[in-house]
Design an enzyme around this catalytic site. Structure first.
Site, short mmCIF file in Angstrom:
data_model
loop_
_atom_site.label_atom_id
_atom_site.label_comp_id
_atom_site.label_asym_id
_atom_site.label_seq_id
_atom_site.Cartn_x
_atom_site.Cartn_y
_atom_site.Cartn_z
N CYS A 8 -9.73 -1.55 1.26
CA CYS A 8 -10.45 -2.74 0.81
C CYS A 8 -9.54 -3.56 -0.09
O CYS A 8 -9.34 -3.22 -1.26
CB CYS A 8 -11.72 -2.33 0.06
N CYS A 21 -11.12 -5.08 -3.16
CA CYS A 21 -11.37 -4.12 -4.25
C CYS A 21 -10.06 -3.72 -4.94
O CYS A 21 -9.98 -3.69 -6.16
CB CYS A 21 -12.01 -2.84 -3.74
N ASP A 22 -9.05 -3.38 -4.16
CA ASP A 22 -7.87 -2.69 -4.71
C ASP A 22 -6.58 -3.51 -4.71
O ASP A 22 -5.55 -3.03 -5.18
CB ASP A 22 -7.62 -1.38 -3.92
#
Ligand code: NAP
Length: 308
Positions: free
Chosen positions: A135, A138-139
């Site tokens: 992701c 997200c990261d």
């Protein structure tokens, strides 16, 4: 728990499930969350969530999950730790068979999530969070100024490459074909980004690492020649696998297997709702999952008012 007719039974204790529980129980409905292991779903495996509003410093996914569960339970929501093995959703009273016995409810909210499709390479799971991610939204922040690769050729891969190009020094977009299947609107921005390099007709066949990922072995899909690419991170964007095996014969699913439910979260069966990553939707994030949970409570209320 099992000898009661619940107003609402929620399958899955991730952010969507516990948000729905919070809203339903506060609306006065008896609410049961059925969770297999512990709260949080996929979120609980993320050590630092940087894009959930309200936290200036990142928040640990497991900690956030526990807080969401406690908050819902403070108002009277209950949790049954069990695996749901089969469901019968067509009648007004719905029955869920679980490893701890049957549960009956007037409404069912499905919050079973979706898992990223893995490449299936040796040590892929062990390198998750140590260079291998699923992701970019997200990261991606952990790879600021670094060199990363994205594998995949659809919209997710295109979107991830664009997201990462704004953060990273260099992004390789690796696809096993010679063109993307992503929608046209992604192509011009991808070509315009001067730090994105397309790597066509290549499959990632080995993850090179010491403590963390440091490179990839690529195999040419035509010549079968192998090559190496040094990277600090790899984002796998080759589709997702929604957890819909419980309901696949009872609810309408889209061609990718997600439950068809619009912004109302209503599914093809009355009294059955789908929220979070398991629902057909354009953005799968904690923030959109919790929004679904709140929305579901409104339509649970509407359904029960009309049905009773
Ligand atoms: P997808 O459209 O199913 O594409 C998966 C991609 O991964 C394909 O290019 C596929 O290549 C490749 N792939 C599959 N298995 C692979 C493997 N083992 N090794 C290497 N490559 C592999 O998946 P997605 O991009 O995650 O999109 C899923 C759905 O979400 C789509 O409906 C998409 O439109 C939607 N979505 C929408 C948006 C948006 O509208 N903003 C953003 C993201 C996603 P092959 O073609 O060779 O199979």
């Amino acid at each position: 728990m099992q000898n009661k007719l619940w107003d609402v039974a929620i399958i899955g204790g991730g952010p969507a499930g516990y948000s729905a529980a919070l809203y339903c129980v506060r609306a006065g409905y008896s609410t049961l969350v059925i969770e297999m292991l512990s709260a949080g779903g996929q979120m609980a495996t993320t050590s630092a969530i940087e894009n959930y509003p309200g936290f200036v410093e990142s928040v640990d996914g497991f900690e956030l999950a526990m807080t969401m569960q406690k908050q819902a339970e403070k108002f009277g929501s209950e949790t049954l730790y069990a695996q749901v093995t089969s469901v019968s959703l067509a009648d007004f009273i719905k029955t869920l068979e679980t490893t701890e016995g049957p549960v009956q409810a007037k409404t069912v909210i499905l919050a079973t999530g979706a898992d990223p499709r893995p490449l299936g390479l040796p040590e892929e799971n062990a390198l998750r969070g140590r260079g291998v991610g699923y992701c970019a939204t997200c990261d991606g922040g952990f790879y600021r100024g670094k060199t990363v690769a994205v594998v995949g050729g659809g919209n997710s891969a295109a979107e991830d490459a664009l997201t990462l190009s704004k953060l990273c020094k260099q992004v390789y977009l690796i696809h096993r074909r010679d063109h993307l299947s992503a929608t046209r609107s992604y192509l011009a921005p991808l070509e315009k980004a001067d730090n994105i390099t397309f790597v066509w007709n290549k499959e990632v066949t080995e993850l090179l690492h010491e403590e963390k990922l440091n490179g990839l072995t690529l195999t040419d899909t035509i010549t079968k020649e192998q090559s190496h690419l040094d990277v600090d991170g790899l984002f796998v964007a080759i589709g997702r696998l929604p957890n819909t095996w419980l309901v696949k014969d009872q609810l309408a699913l889209d061609p990718q297997g997600y439950i068809i439910a619009d912004e109302t979260t209503r599914t093809s069966l009355p009294g059955v709702f789908a929220i979070g990553d398991v629902r057909q939707k354009p953005l799968r994030q904690v923030v959109t999952a919790v929004a679904d949970g709140a929305t579901a409570s409104k339509f649970v209320e509407e359904y029960l008012n009309l049905a009773e």
